[in-house]
Design an enzyme around this catalytic site. Structure first.
Site, PDB file in Angstrom:
ATOM      1  CB  SER A   7     -32.226  19.961 -87.298  1.00 23.53           C
ATOM      2  OG  SER A   7     -31.888  19.071 -86.262  1.00 23.53           O
ATOM      3  CG  HIS A  34     -31.549  16.984 -90.537  1.00 17.90           C
ATOM      4  ND1 HIS A  34     -30.772  16.517 -91.567  1.00 17.90           N
ATOM      5  CD2 HIS A  34     -30.743  17.015 -89.454  1.00 17.90           C
ATOM      6  CE1 HIS A  34     -29.542  16.272 -91.125  1.00 17.90           C
ATOM      7  NE2 HIS A  34     -29.495  16.564 -89.842  1.00 17.90           N
ATOM      8  CG  ASP A  36     -29.715  15.866 -86.185  1.00 15.93           C
ATOM      9  OD1 ASP A  36     -28.866  15.686 -87.078  1.00 15.93           O
ATOM     10  OD2 ASP A  36     -30.333  16.934 -86.041  1.00 15.93           O
ATOM     11  CG  MET A  38     -27.236  12.123 -82.102  1.00 14.67           C
ATOM     12  SD  MET A  38     -26.941  13.548 -81.046  1.00 14.67           S
ATOM     13  CE  MET A  38     -27.289  14.879 -82.201  1.00 14.67           C
ATOM     14  CG  HIS A  67     -26.969  13.660 -89.714  1.00 20.61           C
ATOM     15  ND1 HIS A  67     -26.658  14.887 -89.134  1.00 20.61           N
ATOM     16  CD2 HIS A  67     -25.779  13.032 -89.903  1.00 20.61           C
ATOM     17  CE1 HIS A  67     -25.351  14.980 -88.995  1.00 20.61           C
ATOM     18  NE2 HIS A  67     -24.790  13.875 -89.440  1.00 20.61           N
ATOM     19  CG  MET A  69     -24.359  12.445 -86.211  1.00 23.47           C
ATOM     20  SD  MET A  69     -25.011  13.960 -85.491  1.00 23.47           S
ATOM     21  CE  MET A  69     -26.724  13.734 -85.886  1.00 23.47           C
ATOM     22  CG  MET A 139     -21.188  17.030 -90.019  1.00 21.25           C
ATOM     23  SD  MET A 139     -22.965  17.293 -89.797  1.00 21.25           S
ATOM     24  CE  MET A 139     -23.014  18.113 -88.203  1.00 21.25           C
ATOM     25  CG  ASP A 179     -26.539  19.280 -89.856  1.00 19.00           C
ATOM     26  OD1 ASP A 179     -27.010  20.183 -89.152  1.00 19.00           O
ATOM     27  OD2 ASP A 179     -26.662  18.067 -89.594  1.00 19.00           O
TER      28      ASP A 179
HETATM   29  C1  DX5 Z   1     -25.767  18.476 -84.941  1.00 13.59           C
HETATM   30  C2  DX5 Z   1     -26.894  18.087 -85.835  1.00 13.59           C
HETATM   31  C3  DX5 Z   1     -27.608  19.205 -86.467  1.00 13.59           C
HETATM   32  C4  DX5 Z   1     -28.229  20.200 -85.499  1.00 13.59           C
HETATM   33  C5  DX5 Z   1     -28.225  21.538 -86.166  1.00 13.59           C
HETATM   34  O1  DX5 Z   1     -25.060  17.339 -84.631  1.00 13.59           O
HETATM   35  O2  DX5 Z   1     -26.419  17.258 -86.884  1.00 13.59           O
HETATM   36  O3  DX5 Z   1     -28.575  18.745 -87.395  1.00 13.59           O
HETATM   37  O4  DX5 Z   1     -29.536  19.866 -85.142  1.00 13.59           O
HETATM   38  O5  DX5 Z   1     -28.697  22.466 -85.258  1.00 13.59           O
HETATM   39  P1  DX5 Z   1     -28.336  24.005 -85.364  1.00 13.59           P
HETATM   40  O6  DX5 Z   1     -28.954  24.496 -86.625  1.00 13.59           O
HETATM   41  O7  DX5 Z   1     -28.923  24.569 -84.129  1.00 13.59           O
HETATM   42  O8  DX5 Z   1     -26.823  24.091 -85.398  1.00 13.59           O
HETATM   43 ZN    ZN Z   2     -27.851  16.741 -88.486  1.00 16.43          ZN
END
Ligand code: DX5
Ligand code: ZN
Length: 224
Positions: A7, A34, A36, A38, A67, A69, A139, A179
């Site tokens: 990630s 990956h 993220d 947001m 991903h 969010m 999650m 994740d």
């Molecule tokens: C959290 C993200 C994850 C995050 C995971 O909202 O979706 O992808 O980056 O990070 P770690 O492995 O540090 O929990």
């Molecule tokens: Zn994620």
């Protein structure tokens, strides 16, 4: 086979190109990047936007795994089409019209995923929706931040989704991705329960030495 998805949320954004090329030695399809994404609304945090994703898409040597969010996934489905994204995952909790969103994603992306928050049970997903998915993301932390503690209940969800997949006689083909809060201990348990794609941020990137990134990837894969 287990795919590892580092990630980039935990990568050094000031050196993103170097962070990406640290994984050049991995076989291309065994590792996804990956992303993220947001919006500061569905989750109380923001990461990178479209210009950064575009640049990552131009140089990445591994499939991109986005991903979302975000409260309005459709906007991103429409605006990320050009950037070489392989898998696009939206959150179950962000729409009441799962099937139409899945159809729209399928038109423009090779793989479509749906994520469920820790508090959303597997049973909330109707079977006909599961049949349409290439990936289900469980999650194992509340979305929004890296470095949180793994919620063990995720293991039961993996087990349940794997049971459904095994009993479906090939009808359900989704990859089970997990994740949040994953290190080598959790990886071992998750793979035993049937997970086949593990996202890891801080475990991989919170290293002083970049050479260790690939060792961390190997240690996530090596436990089964
Ligand atoms: C959290 C993200 C994850 C995050 C995971 O909202 O979706 O992808 O980056 O990070 P770690 O492995 O540090 O929990
Ligand atoms: Zn994620």
């Amino acid at each position: 086979m287990v795919t590892i998805s580092p990630s980039l949320l935990s990568a050094n954004f000031l050196k993103l190109g170097e962070e990406l090329s640290a994984f050049d030695s991995q076989k291309d399809k065994d590792l996804w990047f990956h992303l993220d994404i947001m919006d500061g609304h569905f989750v109380p945090n923001m990461t990178f936007g479209i210009p950064v994703i575009k640049q990552i898409g131009m140089v990445a040597k591994h499939p991109l795994d986005a991903h979302l969010m975000v409260t309005n996934p459709l906007f991103y489905v429409e605006h990320l089409q050009e950037y070489n994204i392989f898998n696009l995952t939206f959150h179950f909790e962000t729409t009441k019209h799962h099937d139409s969103l899945i159809h729209k994603i399928k038109k423009h992306y090779p793989s479509v995923g749906m994520a469920i928050n820790p508090s959303t049970p597997v049973d909330a997903i109707p079977d006909y929706i599961l049949e349409m998915l290439d990936l289900v993301l469980i999650m194992s932390v509340n979305p929004g931040f890296g470095g949180q503690k793994f919620i063990p209940y995720a293991l039961h969800k993996v087990e349940e989704l794997n049971r459904k997949r095994v009993q479906s006689n090939g009808l359900l083909k989704y990859v089970i991705q997990v994740d949040g809060g994953i290190n080598s201990e959790e990886a071992k348990m998750l793979v035993q329960k049937g997970a086949n794609n593990l996202v890891a941020g801080s475990y991989i990137f919170n290293n002083k030495n970049k050479d260790d990134y690939n060792q961390r990837v190997e240690s996530l894969k090596a436990n089964h």
